[in-house]
Design an enzyme around this catalytic site. Structure first.
Site, PDB file in Angstrom:
ATOM      1  N   ILE A  29       0.863  -1.175   0.000  1.00 46.74           N
ATOM      2  CA  ILE A  29       0.000   0.000   0.000  1.00 46.74           C
ATOM      3  C   ILE A  29       0.903   1.230   0.000  1.00 46.74           C
ATOM      4  O   ILE A  29       1.848   1.316   0.783  1.00 46.74           O
ATOM      5  CB  ILE A  29      -0.915   0.030   1.239  1.00 46.74           C
ATOM      6  CG1 ILE A  29      -1.885  -1.158   1.223  1.00 46.74           C
ATOM      7  CG2 ILE A  29      -1.696   1.345   1.308  1.00 46.74           C
ATOM      8  CD1 ILE A  29      -2.728  -1.268   2.489  1.00 46.74           C
ATOM      9  N   VAL A  74       1.415   9.308   3.756  1.00 51.67           N
ATOM     10  CA  VAL A  74       2.257  10.508   3.804  1.00 51.67           C
ATOM     11  C   VAL A  74       2.947  10.751   2.460  1.00 51.67           C
ATOM     12  O   VAL A  74       3.227  11.904   2.103  1.00 51.67           O
ATOM     13  CB  VAL A  74       3.308  10.406   4.933  1.00 51.67           C
ATOM     14  CG1 VAL A  74       2.636  10.452   6.296  1.00 51.67           C
ATOM     15  CG2 VAL A  74       4.163   9.155   4.794  1.00 51.67           C
ATOM     16  N   GLU A 130       2.884  13.905  -0.004  1.00 53.33           N
ATOM     17  CA  GLU A 130       4.118  14.453  -0.569  1.00 53.33           C
ATOM     18  C   GLU A 130       4.003  14.613  -2.082  1.00 53.33           C
ATOM     19  O   GLU A 130       4.426  15.637  -2.639  1.00 53.33           O
ATOM     20  CB  GLU A 130       5.298  13.544  -0.224  1.00 53.33           C
ATOM     21  CG  GLU A 130       6.600  13.849  -0.962  1.00 53.33           C
ATOM     22  CD  GLU A 130       7.205  15.204  -0.628  1.00 53.33           C
ATOM     23  OE1 GLU A 130       8.008  15.708  -1.436  1.00 53.33           O
ATOM     24  OE2 GLU A 130       6.877  15.762   0.438  1.00 53.33           O
TER      25      GLU A 130
END
Length: 209
Positions: free
Chosen positions: A119, A123, A127
């Site tokens: 997965i 974060v 980004e």
């Protein structure tokens, strides 16, 4: 509210001025991803018409890039494995951009996240969206591309579904405020896979020279 450490976002490379371009829209594939997996997983039933590679390839056809990867690398300082924008397919100078990230099984982060169920980390989705924002913020008329942009804050982030190998992450970042005196940029971002919303949030960046 998620307030991250100050993360590098920009380059020292001056960017050329880009005027708004006509918006381009990709025709959505006529076959759903689930149908693709079904066709691979099960034999074709007798009497079912065989589509073939040419038909599938035409269904997956993508729009031409406004900024190909070479131009993206001129604007952003990021490099493998943290350059998370493959191309930009829509761009309005000083306003918004749509970028694409093709997620493959060979991504470095899948080695540990997670070996048995890969997965894309949330974060890193954020980004990638921030990098699309950098495509807008690191060019005229917002800035001259000189200096660095850092995360100053990320708010109201919501994830809707996992991003997995084989997905194409299509991200849109829209500038909502720019305070030149303080070097602050605010943006709203949203990303999709196969037309389904996967993540959204509000971003704030600070410019440091």
């Amino acid at each position: 509210q998620i307030v991250g450490s100050m993360l590098l976002l920009s380059s020292f490379t001056a960017a050329a001025v880009y005027h708004p371009v006509p918006l381009m829209h990709a025709a959505g594939p006529s076959f759903a991803r689930s149908a693709t997996r079904m066709a691979v997983a099960e034999p074709v039933a007798e009497g079912t018409e065989w589509a073939g590679a040419e038909t599938w390839s035409a269904a997956f056809k993508e729009p031409d890039a406004v900024f190909p990867i070479e131009r993206v690398k001129e604007i952003l300082p990021h490099r493998y494995p943290f350059l998370l924008v493959d191309k930009v397919i829509e761009f309005e100078a000083g306003k918004r951009a749509v970028g694409v990230k093709k997620v493959t099984a060979n991504e470095e982060f899948f080695n540990g996240h997670f070996p048995s169920r890969p997965i894309m980390p949330g974060v890193l989705q954020v980004e990638a969206m921030a990098q699309v924002g950098g495509i807008v913020a690191l060019q005229e008329p917002i800035t001259d591309g000189k200096g660095d942009f850092f995360f100053a804050g990320v708010n109201n982030v919501k994830w809707r579904r996992p991003v997995v190998p084989g997905d194409t992450l299509v991200m849109e970042m829209v500038l909502t405020a720019f305070k030149a005196k303080f070097g602050l940029v605010k943006m709203k971002g949203i990303a999709y896979v196969d037309g389904q919303k996967v993540v959204e949030g509000d971003f704030q960046f600070a410019m440091v020279k």
